[in-house]
Design a protein around this motif. Sequence first.
Motif, PDB file in Angstrom:
ATOM      1  N   GLY A   9       0.775  -1.218   0.000  1.00 16.78           N
ATOM      2  CA  GLY A   9       0.000   0.000   0.000  1.00 16.78           C
ATOM      3  C   GLY A   9       0.807   1.269   0.000  1.00 16.78           C
ATOM      4  N   TYR A  10       0.073   2.360   0.232  1.00 19.92           N
ATOM      5  CA  TYR A  10       0.637   3.703   0.242  1.00 19.92           C
ATOM      6  C   TYR A  10      -0.185   4.552   1.195  1.00 19.92           C
ATOM      7  N   THR A  11       0.482   5.356   2.003  1.00 22.05           N
ATOM      8  CA  THR A  11      -0.167   6.339   2.863  1.00 22.05           C
ATOM      9  C   THR A  11       0.555   7.657   2.654  1.00 22.05           C
ATOM     10  N   GLY A  12      -0.217   8.701   2.327  1.00 21.04           N
ATOM     11  CA  GLY A  12       0.405  10.002   2.134  1.00 21.04           C
ATOM     12  C   GLY A  12      -0.388  10.909   1.221  1.00 21.04           C
ATOM     13  N   ALA A  13       0.312  11.892   0.668  1.00 17.10           N
ATOM     14  CA  ALA A  13      -0.307  12.906  -0.191  1.00 17.10           C
ATOM     15  C   ALA A  13      -0.646  12.326  -1.559  1.00 17.10           C
ATOM     16  N   ALA A  14      -1.755  12.813  -2.113  1.00 16.27           N
ATOM     17  CA  ALA A  14      -2.195  12.406  -3.444  1.00 16.27           C
ATOM     18  C   ALA A  14      -3.029  13.542  -4.036  1.00 16.27           C
ATOM     19  N   VAL A  15      -3.427  13.367  -5.266  1.00 14.67           N
ATOM     20  CA  VAL A  15      -4.303  14.330  -5.940  1.00 14.67           C
ATOM     21  C   VAL A  15      -5.422  13.541  -6.601  1.00 14.67           C
ATOM     22  N   GLY A  44      -9.013   1.938  -0.464  1.00 16.68           N
ATOM     23  CA  GLY A  44      -8.561   2.717   0.680  1.00 16.68           C
ATOM     24  C   GLY A  44      -9.532   3.825   1.009  1.00 16.68           C
ATOM     25  N   ARG A  45      -9.020   4.808   1.725  1.00 14.46           N
ATOM     26  CA  ARG A  45      -9.825   5.950   2.145  1.00 14.46           C
ATOM     27  C   ARG A  45      -9.138   7.249   1.761  1.00 14.46           C
ATOM     28  N   VAL A  46      -9.962   8.202   1.350  1.00 19.40           N
ATOM     29  CA  VAL A  46      -9.508   9.560   1.065  1.00 19.40           C
ATOM     30  C   VAL A  46      -9.816  10.384   2.302  1.00 19.40           C
ATOM     31  N   GLY A  47      -8.820  11.091   2.840  1.00 22.34           N
ATOM     32  CA  GLY A  47      -9.021  11.914   4.036  1.00 22.34           C
ATOM     33  C   GLY A  47     -10.137  12.929   3.842  1.00 22.34           C
ATOM     34  N   ALA A  48     -10.769  13.315   4.935  1.00 21.53           N
ATOM     35  CA  ALA A  48     -11.862  14.290   4.896  1.00 21.53           C
ATOM     36  C   ALA A  48     -11.419  15.535   4.140  1.00 21.53           C
ATOM     37  N   LEU A  65      -6.728   9.100  -9.518  1.00 20.69           N
ATOM     38  CA  LEU A  65      -5.990   9.263  -8.269  1.00 20.69           C
ATOM     39  C   LEU A  65      -4.505   9.214  -8.582  1.00 20.69           C
ATOM     40  N   ARG A  66      -3.802  10.312  -8.287  1.00 18.51           N
ATOM     41  CA  ARG A  66      -2.364  10.383  -8.535  1.00 18.51           C
ATOM     42  C   ARG A  66      -1.607  10.427  -7.219  1.00 18.51           C
ATOM     43  N   THR A  67      -0.575   9.598  -7.128  1.00 17.26           N
ATOM     44  CA  THR A  67       0.365   9.637  -6.012  1.00 17.26           C
ATOM     45  C   THR A  67       1.743   9.890  -6.627  1.00 17.26           C
ATOM     46  N   PRO A  68       2.772  10.087  -5.812  1.00 16.64           N
ATOM     47  CA  PRO A  68       4.111  10.258  -6.382  1.00 16.64           C
ATOM     48  C   PRO A  68       4.583   9.047  -7.192  1.00 16.64           C
TER      49      PRO A  68
END
Length: 98
Positions: A9-15, A44-48, A65-68
């Motif tokens: 998985g991945y946890t962090g910033a995304a667009v 997964g979940r998108v933060g509020a 959904l874009r991540t680094p």
Amino acid sequence: MSEEHDEEGYTGAAVLVFDEREVPVDVELRGYFQPIDGRYHWYGRVGANEQVTELVEGGARTALLRTPDGSATGALTDRDPWLRYRVAGTSTPPFKVG
């Protein structure tokens, strides 16, 4: 019968990209390869986020959904009590898989 999945998985910033509108978000994503259908399932979940709530309540149900590490199209569903939306897709995930 209990099945175990080797989840990554991945946890962090995304667009999230809704058509032309980009919304910065925080995400918690996981996924696994499903041998029965031969595809990778990620979720997964998108933060509020007020912008995400506005767009989803306005009818937007899918977004890029874009991540680094990559990008993938996912479906946004199920808002939880903390105003986070579930996101899921069946494809190459938007994060690195070991």
